[in-house]
Write a protein that holds these residues in place. Structure first.
Motif, PDB file in Angstrom:
ATOM      1  N   GLN A 210       1.213  -1.248  -0.052  1.00 19.80           N
ATOM      2  CA  GLN A 210      -0.127  -0.163   0.089  1.00 19.80           C
ATOM      3  C   GLN A 210       0.366   1.484   0.189  1.00 19.80           C
ATOM      4  O   GLN A 210       0.237   2.270  -0.573  1.00 19.80           O
ATOM      5  N   GLU A 211       2.072   0.798   0.529  1.00 19.61           N
ATOM      6  CA  GLU A 211       2.901   2.259   1.221  1.00 19.61           C
ATOM      7  C   GLU A 211       3.701   2.372  -0.247  1.00 19.61           C
ATOM      8  O   GLU A 211       3.648   4.114  -1.115  1.00 19.61           O
ATOM      9  N   SER A 212       3.943   1.918  -1.080  1.00 16.33           N
ATOM     10  CA  SER A 212       4.628   2.026  -2.295  1.00 16.33           C
ATOM     11  C   SER A 212       3.646   2.423  -3.569  1.00 16.33           C
ATOM     12  O   SER A 212       3.839   2.783  -4.656  1.00 16.33           O
ATOM     13  N   CYS A 213       2.068   2.059  -3.630  1.00 13.62           N
ATOM     14  CA  CYS A 213       1.497   2.223  -4.594  1.00 13.62           C
ATOM     15  C   CYS A 213       0.533   3.405  -4.673  1.00 13.62           C
ATOM     16  O   CYS A 213      -0.489   3.982  -4.793  1.00 13.62           O
ATOM     17  N   LYS A 214       0.519   3.906  -3.074  1.00 16.50           N
ATOM     18  CA  LYS A 214      -0.589   5.128  -2.930  1.00 16.50           C
ATOM     19  C   LYS A 214       0.238   6.288  -3.994  1.00 16.50           C
ATOM     20  O   LYS A 214       1.715   6.363  -4.399  1.00 16.50           O
ATOM     21  N   GLU A 215      -0.930   7.577  -4.219  1.00 19.21           N
ATOM     22  CA  GLU A 215      -0.722   8.569  -5.215  1.00 19.21           C
ATOM     23  C   GLU A 215       0.280   9.330  -4.327  1.00 19.21           C
ATOM     24  O   GLU A 215       0.089   9.879  -3.678  1.00 19.21           O
ATOM     25  N   PRO A 216       1.294  10.153  -5.324  1.00 21.87           N
ATOM     26  CA  PRO A 216       2.130  10.955  -4.138  1.00 21.87           C
ATOM     27  C   PRO A 216       1.481  11.876  -4.163  1.00 21.87           C
ATOM     28  O   PRO A 216       0.847  12.295  -5.427  1.00 21.87           O
ATOM     29  N   THR A 217       2.043  12.566  -3.131  1.00 25.03           N
ATOM     30  CA  THR A 217       1.502  14.231  -2.959  1.00 25.03           C
ATOM     31  C   THR A 217       2.437  15.673  -3.945  1.00 25.03           C
ATOM     32  O   THR A 217       2.901  15.189  -4.171  1.00 25.03           O
ATOM     33  N   LEU A 218       1.903  15.922  -4.670  1.00 23.08           N
ATOM     34  CA  LEU A 218       2.296  16.511  -5.961  1.00 23.08           C
ATOM     35  C   LEU A 218       2.857  17.902  -5.591  1.00 23.08           C
ATOM     36  O   LEU A 218       2.152  18.264  -4.472  1.00 23.08           O
ATOM     37  N   PRO A 219       4.009  17.654  -5.762  1.00 20.78           N
ATOM     38  CA  PRO A 219       4.512  19.214  -5.239  1.00 20.78           C
ATOM     39  C   PRO A 219       3.998  20.745  -5.884  1.00 20.78           C
ATOM     40  O   PRO A 219       3.220  20.362  -7.071  1.00 20.78           O
ATOM     41  N   PRO A 220       3.687  22.164  -5.156  1.00 18.26           N
ATOM     42  CA  PRO A 220       2.957  22.925  -5.344  1.00 18.26           C
ATOM     43  C   PRO A 220       3.758  23.360  -7.182  1.00 18.26           C
ATOM     44  O   PRO A 220       4.992  23.231  -7.291  1.00 18.26           O
ATOM     45  N   CYS A 221       3.121  24.072  -8.299  1.00 25.45           N
ATOM     46  CA  CYS A 221       4.050  24.269  -9.018  1.00 25.45           C
ATOM     47  C   CYS A 221       5.192  25.691  -8.834  1.00 25.45           C
ATOM     48  O   CYS A 221       4.489  26.364  -8.339  1.00 25.45           O
ATOM     49  N   THR A 222       5.723  25.627  -9.761  1.00 27.77           N
ATOM     50  CA  THR A 222       5.989  26.875  -9.914  1.00 27.77           C
ATOM     51  C   THR A 222       5.964  28.127 -10.624  1.00 27.77           C
ATOM     52  O   THR A 222       5.156  27.762 -11.907  1.00 27.77           O
ATOM     53  N   THR A 223       7.213  29.653 -10.974  1.00 27.23           N
ATOM     54  CA  THR A 223       6.417  30.413 -11.786  1.00 27.23           C
ATOM     55  C   THR A 223       6.411  29.643 -13.212  1.00 27.23           C
ATOM     56  O   THR A 223       6.603  30.670 -14.141  1.00 27.23           O
ATOM     57  N   GLU A 224       7.397  28.593 -13.498  1.00 33.19           N
ATOM     58  CA  GLU A 224       7.769  28.006 -14.626  1.00 33.19           C
ATOM     59  C   GLU A 224       7.003  27.538 -14.988  1.00 33.19           C
ATOM     60  O   GLU A 224       7.079  26.447 -16.720  1.00 33.19           O
ATOM     61  N   ASP A 225       5.826  26.561 -14.631  1.00 33.66           N
ATOM     62  CA  ASP A 225       5.109  25.113 -14.734  1.00 33.66           C
ATOM     63  C   ASP A 225       3.650  26.187 -14.907  1.00 33.66           C
ATOM     64  O   ASP A 225       3.299  27.135 -14.468  1.00 33.66           O
ATOM     65  N   TYR A 226       2.846  24.965 -15.447  1.00 37.48           N
ATOM     66  CA  TYR A 226       1.511  25.439 -15.192  1.00 37.48           C
ATOM     67  C   TYR A 226       0.887  24.073 -14.795  1.00 37.48           C
ATOM     68  O   TYR A 226       1.304  22.765 -14.507  1.00 37.48           O
ATOM     69  N   LYS A 227       0.075  24.794 -14.186  1.00 38.48           N
ATOM     70  CA  LYS A 227      -0.919  23.705 -12.967  1.00 38.48           C
ATOM     71  C   LYS A 227      -2.154  23.090 -13.707  1.00 38.48           C
ATOM     72  O   LYS A 227      -2.788  24.059 -14.268  1.00 38.48           O
ATOM     73  N   CYS A 228      -2.460  21.841 -14.480  1.00 35.05           N
ATOM     74  CA  CYS A 228      -3.122  21.229 -14.783  1.00 35.05           C
ATOM     75  C   CYS A 228      -4.433  21.109 -14.258  1.00 35.05           C
ATOM     76  O   CYS A 228      -4.117  21.104 -12.795  1.00 35.05           O
ATOM     77  N   GLY A 229      -5.771  20.728 -14.419  1.00 38.87           N
ATOM     78  CA  GLY A 229      -7.023  20.624 -13.114  1.00 38.87           C
ATOM     79  C   GLY A 229      -6.765  19.095 -12.549  1.00 38.87           C
ATOM     80  O   GLY A 229      -7.356  19.342 -11.895  1.00 38.87           O
ATOM     81  N   ASP A 230      -6.137  18.257 -13.176  1.00 41.13           N
ATOM     82  CA  ASP A 230      -5.989  17.803 -12.019  1.00 41.13           C
ATOM     83  C   ASP A 230      -4.767  17.550 -11.028  1.00 41.13           C
ATOM     84  O   ASP A 230      -4.210  16.502 -10.465  1.00 41.13           O
ATOM     85  N   GLY A 231      -4.386  18.647 -11.139  1.00 45.51           N
ATOM     86  CA  GLY A 231      -2.831  19.313 -10.151  1.00 45.51           C
ATOM     87  C   GLY A 231      -1.490  18.946 -10.459  1.00 45.51           C
ATOM     88  O   GLY A 231      -0.125  19.578  -9.989  1.00 45.51           O
ATOM     89  N   LYS A 232      -1.277  18.139 -11.474  1.00 46.32           N
ATOM     90  CA  LYS A 232       0.029  17.979 -12.449  1.00 46.32           C
ATOM     91  C   LYS A 232       0.504  18.726 -13.101  1.00 46.32           C
ATOM     92  O   LYS A 232      -0.014  19.971 -12.819  1.00 46.32           O
ATOM     93  N   CYS A 233       2.285  19.421 -12.267  1.00 40.88           N
ATOM     94  CA  CYS A 233       2.520  20.882 -12.798  1.00 40.88           C
ATOM     95  C   CYS A 233       3.328  20.075 -14.256  1.00 40.88           C
ATOM     96  O   CYS A 233       3.993  19.496 -14.696  1.00 40.88           O
ATOM     97  N   ILE A 234       3.420  21.066 -15.049  1.00 40.90           N
ATOM     98  CA  ILE A 234       3.942  20.516 -16.557  1.00 40.90           C
ATOM     99  C   ILE A 234       4.737  22.205 -17.090  1.00 40.90           C
ATOM    100  O   ILE A 234       4.309  22.949 -16.122  1.00 40.90           O
ATOM    101  N   PRO A 235       5.935  22.008 -17.557  1.00 48.99           N
ATOM    102  CA  PRO A 235       6.536  23.136 -17.472  1.00 48.99           C
ATOM    103  C   PRO A 235       6.228  24.196 -18.982  1.00 48.99           C
ATOM    104  O   PRO A 235       5.192  23.355 -19.590  1.00 48.99           O
TER     105      PRO A 235
END
Length: 164
Positions: free
Chosen positions: A68-93
Motif C-alpha cells: 500500500q505504501e509503494s502504490c499510494k499516489e504521491p502528493t503533488l508539489p506546488p507548481c513553480t512560476t515556470e510551470d502550468y498547473k493542470c486541472g488534476d494538479g499536475k505541473c507541466i513546464p
C-alpha cells in the motif's frame, strides 16, 4: 576476466544478481545503482524498473513493490512560476502549454489558448484565471467546477462534477 560481470545463473544467486567470479558468486542488487525516478529498491534490496511497481505482480519476491505504501499516489508539489498547473494538479513546464499537444490528462493545457503574441493577461480577457505564455500570448483556465467554453476560449462553463 575476474572483473567482468555476467548475469548469475548459479542457484545460490537470486534473480537479478550478477556473477562476479568463482570466489564471489553473487554481487547483490544493493551493489548495483538503483536510482529514482526510473528504478525502485525492494525491501529485500532487489532493484526493479519503476514500471514493475504496482502492476499486481510480486516482482520483488517479498511483496514490497505491491505494498500500500509503494502504490499510494504521491502528493503533488506546488507548481513553480515556470510551470502550468493542470486541472488534476499536475505541473507541466510552461513551454509545453498551447503547443498543440496535450500534456495534461484533462487537456487543459491546450484549451483557452490565445496565440496572438501581442496579447497578455493584463488585458483581463479571461473570465477566471490567466497565465502569460513564454513566447507571447496567454492561456485562460477555469476554477474547479468549471471548464473552458468550447466556443469562447476566454469564458468558463459551470459543470456538474457528479457527471464527470
Amino acid at each position: 576476466d575476474p572483473g567482468e560481470k555476467a548475469l548469475c545463473v548459479h542457484p545460490a544467486c537470486s534473480r537479478g544478481t550478477w556473477q562476479v567470479d568463482l570466489t564471489r558468486l553473487c554481487l547483490f542488487a544493493v551493489d548495483i545503482p538503483c536510482e529514482s525516478p526510473s528504478r525502485f529498491r525492494c525491501a529485500n534490496n532487489r532493484c526493479l524498473y519503476i514500471h514493475e511497481v504496482c502492476n499486481q505482480v510480486d516482482d520483488c519476491g517479498d511483496g514490497s513493490d505491491e505494498s500500500q505504501e509503494s502504490c499510494k499516489e504521491p502528493t503533488l508539489p506546488p507548481c513553480t512560476t515556470e510551470d502550468y498547473k493542470c486541472g488534476d494538479g499536475k505541473c507541466i513546464p510552461l513551454v509545453h502549454v498551447c503547443d498543440n499537444y496535450a500534456h495534461c490528462n484533462d487537456q487543459s493545457d491546450e484549451l483557452g489558448c490565445d496565440h496572438n503574441v501581442e496579447r497578455t493577461c493584463a488585458e483581463k480577457l479571461c473570465e477566471h484565471e490567466c497565465t502569460d505564455l513564454p513566447d507571447g500570448g496567454f492561456i485562460c483556465f477555469c476554477r474547479l467546477g468549471y471548464r473552458v467554453n468550447e466556443a469562447d476560449a476566454n469564458a468558463c462553463d459551470d459543470i456538474n462534477e457528479c457527471e464527470i
